[in-house]
Design an enzyme around this catalytic site. Sequence first.
Site, mmCIF file in Angstrom:
data_model
loop_
_atom_site.group_PDB
_atom_site.id
_atom_site.type_symbol
_atom_site.label_atom_id
_atom_site.label_comp_id
_atom_site.label_asym_id
_atom_site.label_seq_id
_atom_site.Cartn_x
_atom_site.Cartn_y
_atom_site.Cartn_z
ATOM 1 N N LYS A 17 1.612 3.099 -4.180
ATOM 2 C CA LYS A 17 2.606 3.759 -3.314
ATOM 3 C C LYS A 17 2.498 5.263 -3.484
ATOM 4 O O LYS A 17 2.318 5.747 -4.602
ATOM 5 C CB LYS A 17 4.003 3.280 -3.753
ATOM 6 N N VAL A 112 -2.023 3.993 -14.445
ATOM 7 C CA VAL A 112 -0.731 3.677 -15.078
ATOM 8 C C VAL A 112 0.071 4.965 -15.337
ATOM 9 O O VAL A 112 -0.481 5.972 -15.761
ATOM 10 C CB VAL A 112 -0.967 2.932 -16.411
ATOM 11 N N LEU A 116 2.309 6.300 -8.921
ATOM 12 C CA LEU A 116 1.756 5.434 -7.868
ATOM 13 C C LEU A 116 2.418 4.057 -7.853
ATOM 14 O O LEU A 116 1.972 3.173 -7.134
ATOM 15 C CB LEU A 116 0.242 5.292 -8.066
ATOM 16 N N ALA A 117 3.473 3.887 -8.640
ATOM 17 C CA ALA A 117 4.272 2.646 -8.671
ATOM 18 C C ALA A 117 3.440 1.422 -9.029
ATOM 19 O O ALA A 117 3.645 0.332 -8.484
ATOM 20 C CB ALA A 117 4.997 2.432 -7.350
ATOM 21 N N GLY A 118 2.499 1.576 -9.950
ATOM 22 C CA GLY A 118 1.667 0.433 -10.346
ATOM 23 C C GLY A 118 2.468 -0.707 -10.925
ATOM 24 O O GLY A 118 2.242 -1.873 -10.605
ATOM 25 N N ASP A 153 11.685 1.854 -6.722
ATOM 26 C CA ASP A 153 10.699 1.747 -5.626
ATOM 27 C C ASP A 153 10.138 0.335 -5.509
ATOM 28 O O ASP A 153 9.207 0.102 -4.727
ATOM 29 C CB ASP A 153 9.590 2.794 -5.778
#
Length: 306
Positions: A17, A112, A116-118, A153
């Site tokens: 994201k 991580v 990036l909302a991993g 998110d």
Amino acid sequence: MSPATGRDGVALYCPAKINLRLRVGPTRADLGGQHRLDTIYSAVGVWDKVELRRREPGSGFRLSLEGEHLGDLNRRDTDPRANLAVKALLAMAQAAGHQPDVSIHIVKRIPVGAGLAGGSADAAGTMLGLNRLWNLGMPATELNRIAAQLGADLPFCLHGGLSRGTGFGQILQPLDLDGPQAQRLSRAGLTGHLLIGAYEDQLSTAQVYKAFDLIGPGPNDLNDLQETACTLHPRSRQALDLARRAGIGPAFVSGSGPSVVVMAPRPEQAVTLIRLWREQNAVDRIIEADSPVLPRMVPLRVTHGQ
Ligand SMILES: C[C@@](CO)(OP(=O)(O)O)[C@H](O)COP(=O)(O)OP(=O)(O)OC[C@H]1O[C@@H](n2ccc(N)nc2=O)[C@H](O)[C@@H]1O
Ligand SMILES: Nc1ncnc2c1ncn2[C@@H]1O[C@H](COP(=O)(O)OP(=O)(O)O)[C@@H](O)[C@H]1O
């Protein structure tokens, strides 16, 4: 070999994201002390793969991780229950009255602690996969409710594509990918091919929001957290400055950072930027991707004894 119906196993391809706009307001008691947000989420084609398989009744859950960039997930002392995908499994099991007898195998490609909302991507994939594996037929409203309790998110990560997010980020207004708002974003150069500059370093989302309360937003940034992330991680600012001086962009920090995103619609722009970033050692990892994208689910062929 069970038929590929997803009855015994499913695989989810979970996108990362980015935020094409991130306006951060004050913390609010009615938002649980979190900051009020107005953001445009866009799912990006950097994919974690989450494989879910049934286990013997009463055997509990099992988590395994694979990937070259596992960040702080790689520590031996990490409690598997701290993994967001496991938290999602336990939350779904409780909501559905199910035993969590499921193995979760995650192939990590999303950097991580990168903004990036991993973690949220893996948790959302786990929720979508369990809804199928356990034949729950849980509606989106219920999935969103559970997701919002796990992360700000995470509701967006259930849906992917493009969406406006308000509240603390959990109230979604999905944008039609062919609609006027998506077309406006495309004309502004905020959709299509992009480069992500990622780092072995991580930034804690909580720490960035806390520092934001002191540092505040930059004057013309798309992302209000950008100035804070660049203050805490100067290499991100260096990477953005290189893109801007080369006239490539829009360029911005992704969420709470440290990773940076540079829109590069033309192949020669990507070649130039990769060269500049490498020459100046401005980033540790470069990923090319397209945006927006949607999550994908496929049945897993489960051989007995697996
Ligand atoms: C910054 C953003 C932008 O999309 O993404 P990332 O950079 O994390 O990917 C999100 O707001 C992150 O969402 P998420 O990563 O799920 O955050 P959470 O785990 O829910 O929250 C971590 C901490 O961040 C702070 N937080 C989070 C969201 C929000 N609207 N206000 C906050 O102040 C709170 O201190 C919270 O305890
Ligand atoms: N499945 C997961 N993938 C990535 N990080 C995870 C996961 N589960 C828990 N975490 C933890 O969440 C923190 C934030 O990770 P991540 O979601 O990748 O970053 P961000 O919140 O910046 O987008 C990391 O410190 C990591 O230890």
